[in-house]
Write an enzyme that holds these catalytic residues in place. Structure first.
Site, short mmCIF file in Angstrom:
data_model
loop_
_atom_site.label_atom_id
_atom_site.label_comp_id
_atom_site.label_asym_id
_atom_site.label_seq_id
_atom_site.Cartn_x
_atom_site.Cartn_y
_atom_site.Cartn_z
N HIS A 156 7.92 45.10 55.09
CA HIS A 156 7.52 43.70 55.12
C HIS A 156 6.98 43.28 56.50
CE1 HIS A 156 9.74 43.11 51.34
NE2 HIS A 156 10.67 43.86 51.87
C1 BDR Z 1 12.77 40.74 55.64
O1 BDR Z 1 14.19 40.91 55.62
C2 BDR Z 1 14.58 41.96 56.47
O2 BDR Z 1 15.55 42.77 55.89
C3 BDR Z 1 13.32 42.72 56.80
O3 BDR Z 1 13.41 43.26 58.10
C4 BDR Z 1 12.24 41.69 56.70
O4 BDR Z 1 12.06 40.99 57.90
C5 BDR Z 1 12.23 40.99 54.24
O5 BDR Z 1 12.80 40.08 53.34
#
Ligand code: BDR
Ligand code: CA
Length: 308
Positions: free
Chosen positions: A239
């Site tokens: 992400h």
């Molecule tokens: C986000 O949540 C975290 O676990 C990841 O690093 C990312 O920033 C995705 O939902």
């Protein structure tokens, strides 16, 4: 001239991948990287940030800011995805320096030194940005923009049925940032989840001789395992790396300006991002939202950037 940017992150495997892309990009001047509690506790986030920077040894070493506990957050570590140590339990040699400044101090210092010039890329909960606004409510006009990985328009949540992880961890801070007059962009799950990286992605990373290749080849395999075991997916979503790609190559994406808020209290909706999409909209438009992406082009671009 390279764009001045601060990366606020909660490392986290995809945060580490995002740093691999951003710290070597010629078009970015990463003036600071600040840690925040989220995927891991603040102590662990601080250690992981220093460990990643040490491993990557980027051409320009940014200032580092350290996270501190957030007692009012709904924080719960995402160890099921990122491992007990947040970096895939890959046995990295951990680095902890002393005498580092708090994240919000580094953010305030840099914004004040470069008024109107700093973009802040938020890859974790929005705690530090809310703290900056609390310490200096007038600072918002000096921040060029905040780009946030988080939230969801139509994709549902990933930590609860309605909430994305970063928003859920600290919804009050997120709501304050959404309400602030800082120019804002949201890179939500709607686009980040569409970019599924299969094992080919791992195969095409640079080799161990490259600092980014060495780090990612150590920490990504556990993310593939976690996605398989926990989510039933044969591909991973990075992400936070997608948010960096938006910063570097916005032409691969489509965005639109929307009217959004963050729910802070709902029993089932705490941390959900809510958008007023009625024909007779009553909320004012306050955030540019990235809503679409050329998936194949994006995967190719991430691969190229990491190999450059
Ligand atoms: C986000 O949540 C975290 O676990 C990841 O690093 C990312 O920033 C995705 O939902
Ligand atoms: Ca993150």
């Amino acid at each position: 001239m390279a764009r001045k940017i601060i990366i606020d992150c909660d490392p986290g495997i995809d945060d580490a991948a995002a740093l691999c892309m951003a710290l070597f990009a010629e078009s970015l001047d990463v003036v600071a990287v600040t840690a925040v509690e989220g995927n891991v506790t603040c102590d662990c986030a601080n250690t992981n940030l220093q460990t990643i920077i040490e491993q990557l040894d980027p051409p320009k070493i940014p200032r580092l800011g350290m996270a501190s506990p957030n007692k009012s957050s709904n924080y719960r570590p995402a160890t099921h995805i990122h491992g007990m140590d947040g970096l895939g339990d890959a046995g990295l040699a951990k680095v902890t320096h002393h005498h580092s400044h708090p994240s919000e101090k580094i953010l305030l210092d840099e914004i004040r030194s470069h008024p109107g010039e700093i973009s802040i890329l938020c890859l974790g909960p929005l705690t530090n940005i809310a703290r900056v606004l609390k310490r200096d409510p007038d600072i918002s006009t000096s921040i060029r923009e905040v780009i946030m990985m988080g939230g969801s328009v139509s994709a549902g949540g990933n930590i609860t049925p309605t909430a994305e992880f970063n928003m859920y961890c600290d919804p009050h801070s997120a709501a304050q940032v959404f309400e602030s007059d800082i120019p804002k962009t949201l890179v939500p799950l709607d686009v980040t989840q569409r970019i599924g990286l299969t094992l080919d992605f791992l195969d095409n990373l640079p080799g161990e001789w490259d600092r980014r290749g060495a780090l990612l080849r150590k920490i990504l395999p556990s993310l593939y395992r976690a996605y398989h075991n926990e989510l039933g997916q044969e591909s991973i979503n990075l992400h936070d790396a997608v948010a960096v790609l938006w910063v570097l190559m916005p032409d691969l994406f489509e965005s639109t300006v929307m009217a959004g808020k963050v729910e802070t209290t709902g029993e089932h909706t705490r941390g959900a991002t809510i958008f007023d999409r009625r024909n007779q909209r009553q909320w004012h438009r306050n955030v540019e939202v990235v809503i679409d992406v050329d998936v194949n082009a994006a995967i190719g671009a991430m691969q190229r950037i990491l190999n450059k």
